[in-house]
Design a protein around this motif. Structure first.
Motif, PDB file in Angstrom:
ATOM      1  N   LEU A   1       0.841  -1.190   0.000  1.00  0.00           N
ATOM      2  CA  LEU A   1       0.000   0.000   0.000  1.00  0.00           C
ATOM      3  C   LEU A   1       0.875   1.238   0.000  1.00  0.00           C
ATOM      4  CD1 LEU A   1      -2.491  -0.912   2.862  1.00  0.00           C
ATOM      5  CD2 LEU A   1      -2.891  -1.113   0.417  1.00  0.00           C
ATOM      6  N   GLU A   2       0.548   2.212  -0.813  1.00  0.00           N
ATOM      7  CA  GLU A   2       1.188   3.518  -0.711  1.00  0.00           C
ATOM      8  C   GLU A   2       0.212   4.414   0.025  1.00  0.00           C
ATOM      9  OE1 GLU A   2       2.208   7.342  -3.378  1.00  0.00           O
ATOM     10  OE2 GLU A   2       2.974   5.439  -4.169  1.00  0.00           O
TER      11      GLU A   2
ATOM     12  N   ALA B   1      -3.102   5.090  -2.175  1.00  0.00           N
ATOM     13  CA  ALA B   1      -3.013   5.157  -3.633  1.00  0.00           C
ATOM     14  C   ALA B   1      -3.380   3.813  -4.245  1.00  0.00           C
ATOM     15  CB  ALA B   1      -1.602   5.554  -4.059  1.00  0.00           C
ATOM     16  N   GLY B   2      -4.182   3.856  -5.275  1.00  0.00           N
ATOM     17  CA  GLY B   2      -4.582   2.639  -5.965  1.00  0.00           C
ATOM     18  C   GLY B   2      -5.672   1.856  -5.271  1.00  0.00           C
ATOM     19  N   ALA B   3      -6.117   2.337  -4.134  1.00  0.00           N
ATOM     20  CA  ALA B   3      -7.204   1.662  -3.410  1.00  0.00           C
ATOM     21  C   ALA B   3      -8.346   2.654  -3.241  1.00  0.00           C
ATOM     22  CB  ALA B   3      -6.719   1.185  -2.047  1.00  0.00           C
ATOM     23  N   PRO B   4      -9.534   2.166  -3.227  1.00  0.00           N
ATOM     24  CA  PRO B   4     -10.690   3.057  -3.125  1.00  0.00           C
ATOM     25  C   PRO B   4     -11.007   3.429  -1.672  1.00  0.00           C
ATOM     26  CG  PRO B   4     -11.417   0.810  -3.375  1.00  0.00           C
ATOM     27  CD  PRO B   4      -9.920   0.780  -3.433  1.00  0.00           C
ATOM     28  N   VAL B   5      -9.971   3.871  -0.924  1.00  0.00           N
ATOM     29  CA  VAL B   5     -10.151   4.177   0.492  1.00  0.00           C
ATOM     30  C   VAL B   5      -9.590   5.565   0.785  1.00  0.00           C
ATOM     31  CG1 VAL B   5      -9.575   3.501   2.853  1.00  0.00           C
ATOM     32  CG2 VAL B   5      -9.961   1.751   1.130  1.00  0.00           C
ATOM     33  N   ARG B   6     -10.337   6.322   1.585  1.00  0.00           N
ATOM     34  CA  ARG B   6      -9.891   7.650   1.991  1.00  0.00           C
ATOM     35  C   ARG B   6     -10.371   7.891   3.415  1.00  0.00           C
ATOM     36  NH1 ARG B   6      -7.925  12.303   0.044  1.00  0.00           N
ATOM     37  NH2 ARG B   6      -8.833  14.252   0.688  1.00  0.00           N
TER      38      ARG B   6
ATOM     39  N   ALA C   1     -14.868   3.840   1.749  1.00  0.00           N
ATOM     40  CA  ALA C   1     -14.376   2.933   0.709  1.00  0.00           C
ATOM     41  C   ALA C   1     -15.445   2.862  -0.376  1.00  0.00           C
ATOM     42  CB  ALA C   1     -14.102   1.548   1.271  1.00  0.00           C
ATOM     43  N   SER C   2     -15.029   3.070  -1.607  1.00  0.00           N
ATOM     44  CA  SER C   2     -15.988   3.026  -2.718  1.00  0.00           C
ATOM     45  C   SER C   2     -15.849   1.708  -3.474  1.00  0.00           C
ATOM     46  CB  SER C   2     -15.779   4.219  -3.646  1.00  0.00           C
ATOM     47  OG  SER C   2     -14.439   4.250  -4.091  1.00  0.00           O
ATOM     48  N   VAL C   3     -16.207   0.632  -2.776  1.00  0.00           N
ATOM     49  CA  VAL C   3     -16.141  -0.712  -3.348  1.00  0.00           C
ATOM     50  C   VAL C   3     -17.532  -1.327  -3.243  1.00  0.00           C
ATOM     51  CG1 VAL C   3     -15.087  -2.992  -3.167  1.00  0.00           C
ATOM     52  CG2 VAL C   3     -13.751  -0.970  -2.570  1.00  0.00           C
TER      53      VAL C   3
ATOM     54  N   VAL D   1     -13.877  -3.461   3.539  1.00  0.00           N
ATOM     55  CA  VAL D   1     -12.693  -2.657   3.222  1.00  0.00           C
ATOM     56  C   VAL D   1     -12.556  -1.514   4.217  1.00  0.00           C
ATOM     57  CG1 VAL D   1     -11.633  -1.165   1.485  1.00  0.00           C
ATOM     58  CG2 VAL D   1     -12.711  -3.303   0.779  1.00  0.00           C
ATOM     59  N   GLU D   2     -13.664  -0.845   4.535  1.00  0.00           N
ATOM     60  CA  GLU D   2     -13.617   0.254   5.509  1.00  0.00           C
ATOM     61  C   GLU D   2     -13.150  -0.238   6.873  1.00  0.00           C
ATOM     62  OE1 GLU D   2     -17.509   2.023   5.498  1.00  0.00           O
ATOM     63  OE2 GLU D   2     -17.132   3.063   3.589  1.00  0.00           O
TER      64      GLU D   2
END
Length: 170
Positions: free
Chosen positions: A77-78, A102-107, A132-134, A141-142
């Motif tokens: 993970l970055e 980065a590269g994952a749908p998580v913020r 998480a937008s999955v 994921v969240e």
């Protein structure tokens, strides 16, 4: 998903704010809390009196993330973390925090606050929202991301306590 993490330090708000605004500390803390990962960037701009920004970019292994989530994030993970602190307001210092993978749908976005603790030390409290937008797996994921963020922030708090005790300083 809501996330609250509370850290405590055995020093005054002024001392803790100065520590958080010290570029050497920002780099050292990032390296200490990354575990088997690497710190790619750690920068600080501004000052405690005027407000400051700390930005850390690091890579982390995904071995502690549940197996069903790894296809969404890969082997590493970055993580980019930015804290923007305002100038002190009396005995309190407040800021905003953003963390993205980065590269994952998580913020993760939220606020952070330094305030006097009842024992004379300082409380640092993060209040955030993990998104998480999955489709279908968003909650899983969240939850995994919230666990990872909590663990990282707790490790950063431990690093701060060690720094205040004299560890890591030149």
């Amino acid at each position: 998903m809501r996330l609250t993490v509370e850290l405590t330090y055995p020093a005054s708000v002024d001392v803790v704010a100065a520590m958080l605004a010290d570029e050497e500390f920002v780099r050292w803390r990032a390296a200490r809390s990354t575990g088997s990962g690497e710190v790619e960037q750690a920068d600080l701009t501004g000052s405690v009196g005027e407000g400051f920004t700390a930005v850390v970019r690091r890579t982390l292994a995904t071995d502690q993330i549940p197996a069903q989530v790894r296809p969404f994030v890969g082997d590493r993970l970055e993580v980019r973390q930015a804290e923007v602190w305002e100038a002190p307001r009396g005995e309190h210092v407040v800021g905003t925090v953003a963390l993205e993978i980065a590269g994952a749908p998580v913020r993760v976005t939220g606020t952070v606050r330094l305030e006097p603790a009842p024992d004379g030390g300082t409380r640092q409290v993060y209040y955030g929202e993990v998104k998480a937008s999955v489709p279908l797996f968003g909650g899983v994921v969240e939850e995994a991301a919230a666990r990872a963020v909590r663990a990282t922030l707790l490790a950063e708090g431990e690093a701060g306590v060690e720094w205040l005790a004299g560890a890591g300083r030149p």
